[in-house]
Motif scaffolding. Structure first.
Motif, PDB file in Angstrom:
ATOM      1  N   PRO A  94       0.813  -1.218   0.000  1.00 61.23           N
ATOM      2  CA  PRO A  94       0.000   0.000   0.000  1.00 61.23           C
ATOM      3  C   PRO A  94       0.846   1.267   0.000  1.00 61.23           C
ATOM      4  O   PRO A  94       0.337   2.355  -0.244  1.00 61.23           O
ATOM      5  N   THR A  95       2.145   1.130   0.264  1.00 67.07           N
ATOM      6  CA  THR A  95       3.071   2.263   0.243  1.00 67.07           C
ATOM      7  C   THR A  95       4.353   1.839  -0.465  1.00 67.07           C
ATOM      8  O   THR A  95       4.579   0.656  -0.734  1.00 67.07           O
ATOM      9  N   LEU A  96       5.223   2.800  -0.715  1.00 70.63           N
ATOM     10  CA  LEU A  96       6.451   2.537  -1.457  1.00 70.63           C
ATOM     11  C   LEU A  96       7.462   1.704  -0.682  1.00 70.63           C
ATOM     12  O   LEU A  96       8.070   0.788  -1.215  1.00 70.63           O
ATOM     13  N   ASN A  97       7.664   2.021   0.578  1.00 71.50           N
ATOM     14  CA  ASN A  97       8.731   1.382   1.343  1.00 71.50           C
ATOM     15  C   ASN A  97       8.332  -0.012   1.823  1.00 71.50           C
ATOM     16  O   ASN A  97       8.131  -0.258   2.999  1.00 71.50           O
ATOM     17  N   CYS A  98       8.218  -0.910   0.881  1.00 68.48           N
ATOM     18  CA  CYS A  98       7.711  -2.253   1.133  1.00 68.48           C
ATOM     19  C   CYS A  98       8.087  -3.100  -0.072  1.00 68.48           C
ATOM     20  O   CYS A  98       8.258  -2.583  -1.177  1.00 68.48           O
ATOM     21  N   LYS A  99       8.262  -4.406   0.143  1.00 71.64           N
ATOM     22  CA  LYS A  99       8.584  -5.301  -0.969  1.00 71.64           C
ATOM     23  C   LYS A  99       7.698  -6.540  -0.908  1.00 71.64           C
ATOM     24  O   LYS A  99       7.459  -7.096   0.162  1.00 71.64           O
ATOM     25  N   ASN A 100       7.220  -6.928  -2.096  1.00 72.86           N
ATOM     26  CA  ASN A 100       6.450  -8.167  -2.231  1.00 72.86           C
ATOM     27  C   ASN A 100       5.330  -8.268  -1.203  1.00 72.86           C
ATOM     28  O   ASN A 100       5.158  -9.286  -0.527  1.00 72.86           O
ATOM     29  N   GLY A 101       4.563  -7.184  -1.100  1.00 72.70           N
ATOM     30  CA  GLY A 101       3.458  -7.138  -0.152  1.00 72.70           C
ATOM     31  C   GLY A 101       2.302  -8.020  -0.566  1.00 72.70           C
ATOM     32  O   GLY A 101       2.197  -8.459  -1.722  1.00 72.70           O
ATOM     33  N   THR A 102       1.409  -8.262   0.377  1.00 71.52           N
ATOM     34  CA  THR A 102       0.239  -9.104   0.113  1.00 71.52           C
ATOM     35  C   THR A 102      -1.068  -8.385   0.444  1.00 71.52           C
ATOM     36  O   THR A 102      -2.118  -9.007   0.510  1.00 71.52           O
ATOM     37  N   ASP A 103      -0.998  -7.059   0.646  1.00 67.47           N
ATOM     38  CA  ASP A 103      -2.200  -6.290   0.946  1.00 67.47           C
ATOM     39  C   ASP A 103      -3.109  -6.199  -0.275  1.00 67.47           C
ATOM     40  O   ASP A 103      -2.657  -6.226  -1.420  1.00 67.47           O
ATOM     41  N   ASP A 104      -4.400  -6.073  -0.029  1.00 64.28           N
ATOM     42  CA  ASP A 104      -5.380  -5.873  -1.096  1.00 64.28           C
ATOM     43  C   ASP A 104      -5.262  -4.444  -1.610  1.00 64.28           C
ATOM     44  O   ASP A 104      -5.498  -3.494  -0.869  1.00 64.28           O
ATOM     45  N   LEU A 105      -4.884  -4.295  -2.866  1.00 65.87           N
ATOM     46  CA  LEU A 105      -4.733  -2.964  -3.466  1.00 65.87           C
ATOM     47  C   LEU A 105      -5.942  -2.568  -4.311  1.00 65.87           C
ATOM     48  O   LEU A 105      -5.951  -1.516  -4.933  1.00 65.87           O
ATOM     49  N   GLY A 106      -6.962  -3.424  -4.334  1.00 65.85           N
ATOM     50  CA  GLY A 106      -8.159  -3.123  -5.108  1.00 65.85           C
ATOM     51  C   GLY A 106      -8.246  -3.991  -6.352  1.00 65.85           C
ATOM     52  O   GLY A 106      -7.366  -4.809  -6.634  1.00 65.85           O
ATOM     53  N   SER A 107      -9.316  -3.790  -7.106  1.00 57.56           N
ATOM     54  CA  SER A 107      -9.521  -4.509  -8.363  1.00 57.56           C
ATOM     55  C   SER A 107      -9.495  -3.523  -9.521  1.00 57.56           C
ATOM     56  O   SER A 107     -10.047  -2.416  -9.425  1.00 57.56           O
ATOM     57  N   TYR A 108      -8.880  -3.943 -10.612  1.00 56.06           N
ATOM     58  CA  TYR A 108      -8.705  -3.071 -11.772  1.00 56.06           C
ATOM     59  C   TYR A 108      -8.934  -3.892 -13.041  1.00 56.06           C
ATOM     60  O   TYR A 108      -8.815  -5.126 -13.029  1.00 56.06           O
TER      61      TYR A 108
END
Length: 243
Positions: A94-108
């Motif tokens: 959800p933010t830049l300072n992160c790698k290979n996250g698993t948070d839901d970023l929405g559907s597109y």
């Protein structure tokens, strides 16, 4: 860009001849500080007649800096509003300072998500940016970024393999060469690319660049089916002037 292509980025595309989509060339910085969100142009602006090309205005000494035989592709920022594919969920940071996250970023839209991975960046309908990098995955951001964490600048930012053209290298396009089918590139597109002052601020995903390959960032896509437009182009045997 990562463009893996594009387009991260930088990496890269076709008018006249429809070239294969460029790889993005974005490589995400470790922990950059996001600059203010830029104002992106609504469309690429080509210069009109009367402007001399770089090769017409350089001295004999400067002519020696011309380097032939380059492949120049383009990359761009995908725009969600121009896509209508099947809604596809995206997970990441959800933010830049992160790698290979698993948070839901929405559907597109599926074609928008694909374009983001090809080009390295996409503007969502909410105004935020869904970015992608081979070493980060997807993340949400306030701007489309270069590999050094700054804002991608249309008709300025470019990508190359760093062992070919180091970060910070400035160049102009002195000759557009030909498209894949040997035809002459559209004059308006060629003029705009030649009139720009480019700087290497981005790099290809490993394995997608090459010894004489540059990806040039031209800003957000300007309508549906952008990859069928004159602006999505690959130049073969182009000439650049470094410095």
């Amino acid at each position: 860009m990562i463009m893996v292509a594009a387009t991260a980025t930088a990496t890269a595309a076709g008018c006249g001849t429809k070239a294969e989509p460029p790889a993005a060339s974005k490589s995400t910085p470790a922990s950059p500080t996001a600059p203010p969100s830029p104002t992106l142009p609504t469309s690429p602006t080509a210069s009109t007649g009367g402007t001399k090309s770089p090769q017409d205005t350089k001295s004999p000494q400067q002519q020696s800096s011309l380097s032939p035989g380059w492949e120049i592709t383009v990359y761009y920022t995908a725009v969600e509003d121009y896509h209508d594919g099947t809604p596809t969920p995206v997970t990441g940071c959800p933010t830049l300072n992160c790698k290979n996250g698993t948070d839901d970023l929405g559907s597109y839209p599926a074609d928008f998500v694909e374009a983001v991975q090809d080009e390295g960046t996409g503007r969502t309908s909410s105004g935020r940016y869904l970015n992608w990098s081979y070493d980060i995955g997807y993340w949400l951001d306030s701007i489309p970024r270069t590999s050094d964490g700054q804002s991608l600048s249309p008709f300025v930012s470019a990508a190359a393999d760093p062992d070919v053209l180091p970060h910070g290298t400035r160049f102009t396009i002195a000759g557009c060469g030909t498209e894949d089918d040997g035809s002459t590139p559209p004059s308006a597109v060629c003029a705009a690319l030649k009139d720009a002052s480019w700087e290497i601020t981005d790099e290809f995903t490993p394995g997608l660049g090459g010894s004489q390959h540059i990806d040039a960032y031209i800003g957000p896509e300007t309508g549906e089916n952008f990859t069928d437009s004159d602006w999505y182009i690959t130049l073969n045997n182009a000439r650049i002037s470094i410095g």
